[in-house]
Scaffold this active site. Structure first.
Site, PDB file in Angstrom:
ATOM      1  N   ASP A  19       0.879  -1.172   0.000  1.00 47.06           N
ATOM      2  CA  ASP A  19       0.000   0.000   0.000  1.00 47.06           C
ATOM      3  C   ASP A  19       0.911   1.214   0.000  1.00 47.06           C
ATOM      4  O   ASP A  19       2.137   1.087   0.149  1.00 47.06           O
ATOM      5  CB  ASP A  19      -0.918   0.003   1.243  1.00 47.06           C
ATOM      6  CG  ASP A  19      -2.243   0.715   0.964  1.00 47.06           C
ATOM      7  OD1 ASP A  19      -2.208   1.892   0.550  1.00 47.06           O
ATOM      8  OD2 ASP A  19      -3.306   0.103   1.157  1.00 47.06           O
ATOM      9  N   HIS A  41      -3.596   2.937  -4.603  1.00 46.03           N
ATOM     10  CA  HIS A  41      -2.839   2.693  -3.361  1.00 46.03           C
ATOM     11  C   HIS A  41      -1.423   2.210  -3.672  1.00 46.03           C
ATOM     12  O   HIS A  41      -0.911   1.322  -2.998  1.00 46.03           O
ATOM     13  CB  HIS A  41      -3.557   1.650  -2.494  1.00 46.03           C
ATOM     14  CG  HIS A  41      -4.767   2.183  -1.782  1.00 46.03           C
ATOM     15  ND1 HIS A  41      -4.671   3.014  -0.688  1.00 46.03           N
ATOM     16  CD2 HIS A  41      -6.092   2.009  -2.003  1.00 46.03           C
ATOM     17  CE1 HIS A  41      -5.899   3.329  -0.260  1.00 46.03           C
ATOM     18  NE2 HIS A  41      -6.777   2.741  -1.048  1.00 46.03           N
ATOM     19  N   GLU A  98     -10.480   1.961  -4.434  1.00 50.88           N
ATOM     20  CA  GLU A  98     -10.177   3.387  -4.282  1.00 50.88           C
ATOM     21  C   GLU A  98      -9.144   3.937  -5.266  1.00 50.88           C
ATOM     22  O   GLU A  98      -8.396   4.847  -4.922  1.00 50.88           O
ATOM     23  CB  GLU A  98      -9.727   3.672  -2.839  1.00 50.88           C
ATOM     24  CG  GLU A  98     -10.793   3.353  -1.820  1.00 50.88           C
ATOM     25  CD  GLU A  98     -10.397   3.682  -0.395  1.00 50.88           C
ATOM     26  OE1 GLU A  98     -11.173   4.390   0.269  1.00 50.88           O
ATOM     27  OE2 GLU A  98      -9.326   3.245   0.058  1.00 50.88           O
ATOM     28  N   TRP A 144      -7.188  -2.322   9.425  1.00 46.97           N
ATOM     29  CA  TRP A 144      -6.396  -1.276   8.772  1.00 46.97           C
ATOM     30  C   TRP A 144      -5.630  -0.558   9.866  1.00 46.97           C
ATOM     31  O   TRP A 144      -6.185  -0.282  10.931  1.00 46.97           O
ATOM     32  CB  TRP A 144      -7.315  -0.315   8.019  1.00 46.97           C
ATOM     33  CG  TRP A 144      -8.111  -1.017   6.964  1.00 46.97           C
ATOM     34  CD1 TRP A 144      -9.416  -1.394   7.043  1.00 46.97           C
ATOM     35  CD2 TRP A 144      -7.643  -1.452   5.682  1.00 46.97           C
ATOM     36  NE1 TRP A 144      -9.792  -2.029   5.880  1.00 46.97           N
ATOM     37  CE2 TRP A 144      -8.727  -2.081   5.029  1.00 46.97           C
ATOM     38  CE3 TRP A 144      -6.422  -1.369   5.018  1.00 46.97           C
ATOM     39  CZ2 TRP A 144      -8.618  -2.627   3.749  1.00 46.97           C
ATOM     40  CZ3 TRP A 144      -6.319  -1.905   3.741  1.00 46.97           C
ATOM     41  CH2 TRP A 144      -7.401  -2.518   3.118  1.00 46.97           C
TER      42      TRP A 144
HETATM   43  C1  ACM Z   1     -10.769  -0.515   1.794  1.00 53.10           C
HETATM   44  O1  ACM Z   1     -11.138  -0.374   2.981  1.00 53.10           O
HETATM   45  N1  ACM Z   1     -10.257   0.496   1.122  1.00 53.10           N
HETATM   46  C2  ACM Z   1     -10.905  -1.798   1.115  1.00 53.10           C
END
Ligand code: ACM
Length: 689
Positions: free
Chosen positions: A194, A271, A327, A468
């Site tokens: 990422d 990303h 995204e 995350w």
């Molecule tokens: C995500 O939470 N962007 C998959």
């Protein structure tokens, strides 16, 4: 619930003193996840120094199991070469007529011993987990006489970990794999790449780990605001890390011993700032630190990704490779001559289709190498191929669309599955990215939406909890966010929907938290949970209840709460703005008028707002409250300023109101935005007394 269990243990040992065995039909086993079917019998089986394992498993499997059990509650029991007759724990690989499910098992415990049968080694492994939980949650040597027939509801029961935003070493990962196995989770989704750092050694591209894996700031937020650059590994400021290919092999093997498949994620096309800073020729601008998305117009991008994936395939035996897909801004593609040429050459009508072109091409490449893809739900946007699995994260809609198109899906909607959200009253918790997900809410998740046919529902492979780590810098903090919420998802993924029971689960989760703490994990202290915002627990009575509200400024469709009646429905918001109780206004003031229906004596008008800096949710700059008898001429009752700065990092609540004495039919409530672009105002109820 907890009290009842303690009572039972006391009663139970009392009876044993008199040599009477006890049978409590109603006693619930202290297991997570709860098995599909449990039949209780009289008595217990007592482990003793004479107890032996007996199994016809291959010598390698026997050795692997013995190795796995070292240090556990079954660790001191050795394997006999012959059937022990009595007093043994017999592990049998049976045929699928007795145990049809590939992860299922049958566990029979009586006074004479334990018989565990499964048609696969995975099934035996899960039966062993049940034995371990029974011992760990009991006295360590007595097993209740029961017959358990068990199998999972879903084949995919996952935990995701983002190791880019913060790096977590292989020992941390292995520790989480241990807990996953104990609670019968079987997929570890490793978010390896990422924008905040690349984490997997790729021999062909050494700069990915000598440069893209390191940043010159300890604190992620400072890195974010400080230019988002990377640095060489040997730079004295370097913070980060990566897994060598040997590390990866070690973790993959460790997971396999626990019947966990690791699904690696290599992000594309978005990303990907860290790759494009390192190899700018893969971006539309050709310059570092400009783009986040790979250039889809250049063949170099495909050459790079395919080379990376070849090494990834070599390291990970998983049938599925996650290729991200979430995204992507896609903005650079609109200006990039190469991307535009690609769109023209391939007859692609939109940048969404350009994204799909890329995903499909990568999918074909992986298919040719015997693998399939999983992607975040954005991969639906330009069209899906039949073999792609969709991971539904922006709600359940993506998953519904996918199964209606005949594709498999994994449910991981933010509202129920994002373990980076606050799990308790935010001001009692470490700073989080936002959102509010209690254990109870996580437990309430039903992965199969009502709207699906049986056939569509069968395409739902399961669910996953996502971690995350933007706001999760340490291993202790990560565990705090994972446990116990992942246990709620583990039970939802395994146990039949009709067997779920929140009160029962809560009691078992309290025990599991103690167990985890004793094992050296750092779970959230569930016994100290504060719970929901007190105002949100019961409806509020007031004069404006169910009256008519006229909006001079519209609320956002995204945060409409319950629509036009929201501000007078008596329902107060909880700790977080996104709970469908707070109504949101984007880039706008709030200007609403409540019609009380007739002239009414009033002495108080107020509304509460919240502020959370991260997602740009602000308190109003000021509020004006006015009243009118005819709806034309208004008298200002109060102008209320705001003394809380937008710079405050923590969650703030503030009520803006008036108190006095007047008579009015119409009450106008105006909240002025602080003007920050992209900012929100949220309120939940205009209370008039
Ligand atoms: C995500 O939470 N962007 C998959």
């Amino acid at each position: 619930m907890k009290k009842r269990n303690i009572f039972h243990i006391v009663l139970f040992s009392g009876l044993l003193m008199f040599g009477i065995s006890s049978c409590s039909e109603s006693r619930e086993l202290d297991l997570i996840p709860m098995p599909r079917s449990v039949e209780h019998h009289r008595g217990t089986f007592e482990l003793s120094p004479e107890t032996r394992f007996y199994t016809q498993l291959s010598p390698e499997s026997k050795q692997a199991l013995a190795h796995y059990l070292e240090g556990t509650a079954l660790g001191r029991i050795s394997f006999a070469d012959e059937a022990t007759g009595t007093k043994g724990i017999e592990l049998t690989l049976c045929d699928t007529t007795l145990v049809p499910d590939a992860e299922g098992y049958r566990l029979e415990i009586d006074k004479k011993g334990v018989r565990l049968s499964a048609s696969t080694e995975a099934g035996l492994f899960y039966g062993v987990q049940t034995l371990l939980q029974l011992l760990n949650n009991g006295d360590g040597k007595s097993l209740p006489a029961v017959t358990i027939d068990d199998s999972p509801r879903f084949p995919y029961r996952g935990l995701h970990l983002d190791v880019s935003r913060h790096f977590f070493d292989k020992e941390f990962v292995k520790k989480q794999l241990d807990a996953m196995a104990y609670f019968k989770l079987n997929r570890f989704h490793w978010h390896l790449t990422d924008g905040a750092g690349w984490r997997i050694e790729i021999k062909k591209y050494p700069r990915l780990t000598s440069f893209a894996a390191w940043r010159p700031f300890e604190i992620l937020n400072e890195w974010w605001t400080g230019g988002r650059t990377y640095c060489d590994q040997n730079d004295p400021r370097a913070v980060g890390g990566y897994y060598t290919q040997d590390d990866i092999r070690e973790v993959v093997a460790y997971a396999a011993e626990r019947h966990i498949t690791i699904i690696p994620e290599i992000e594309m096309p978005g990303h990907s700032e860290e790759v494009l800073a390192t190899y700018p020729e893969l971006s539309c601008s050709g310059k570092p630190y400009v783009n986040a998305d790979f250039c889809v117009g250049t063949e170099k991008t495909f050459e790079f990704l395919e080379n990376v994936l070849l090494e990834v395939i070599d390291l990970f035996p998983s049938e599925y490779i996650h290729i991200g897909g979430d995204e992507a801004a896609k903005n650079s593609w609109r200006q990039c001559p190469r991307c535009q040429k690609r769109m023209a050459d391939e007859n692609l009508a939109s940048v969404e289709e350009l994204q799909s072109y890329m995903i499909h091409r990568i999918e074909r490449f992986l298919n040719e190498h015997g693998r399939k893809i999983i992607g975040w739900d954005e991969i639906i946007e330009g069209g899906l191929t039949p073999t792609a699995t969709v991971m539904s994260w922006r709600g359940e809609e993506g998953g519904i669309q996918a199964v209606k198109a005949g594709n498999q899906t994994i449910m991981t909607p933010g509202k129920y599955c994002y373990l980076d959200a606050y799990q308790d009253a935010p001001n009692t918790q470490p700073m989080s990215i936002g959102g509010y997900l209690t254990l109870e809410k996580a437990y309430s998740f039903e992965p199969v939406p009502d709207s699906l046919t049986t056939e569509e529902a069968s395409l739902i492979q399961g669910l996953q909890g996502n971690v995350w780590t933007e706001y999760i810098p340490t291993p202790e903090h990560a565990e705090y966010m994972i446990y116990p919420r992942i246990l709620a998802l583990a039970e939802t993924g395994w146990s039949p929907a009709e067997a779920k029971d929140w009160e029962s689960f809560h009691a078992r989760a309290l025990h599991a938290v103690n167990y985890l703490r004793n094992q050296g994990y750092n779970p959230f202290p569930l016994d100290k949970e504060v719970g929901d915002k007190p105002e949100s627990l019961r409806p509020v009575e007031h004069l404006a209840l169910n009256k008519t509200v006229t909006y001079a400024t519209p609320y956002s469709k995204q945060y409409a709460a319950q629509g036009d009646q929201s501000l007078v429905d008596g329902v107060r918001g909880g700790w977080m703005y996104n709970d469908d109780r707070w109504q949101g206004f984007l880039n706008s003031d709030i200007d609403v008028t409540v019609d009380l229906g007739s002239e009414t004596a009033i002495r108080e008008v107020n509304a509460e707002f919240l502020q959370l800096k991260g997602p740009y949710v602000w308190l109003p700059k000021q509020v004006i409250i006015s009243a009118s008898t005819d709806g034309e001429n208004y008298e200002t009752l109060a102008t209320v300023g705001n003394d809380i700065s937008p710079e405050v990092e923590t969650l703030q609540f503030k009520t803006f109101g008036w108190e006095g004495n007047t008579t009015a039919r119409y009450v106008r409530y105006q909240a002025q935005s602080n003007g920050i672009d992209g900012g929100w105002l949220f309120t939940d109820e205009i209370i008039i007394r």
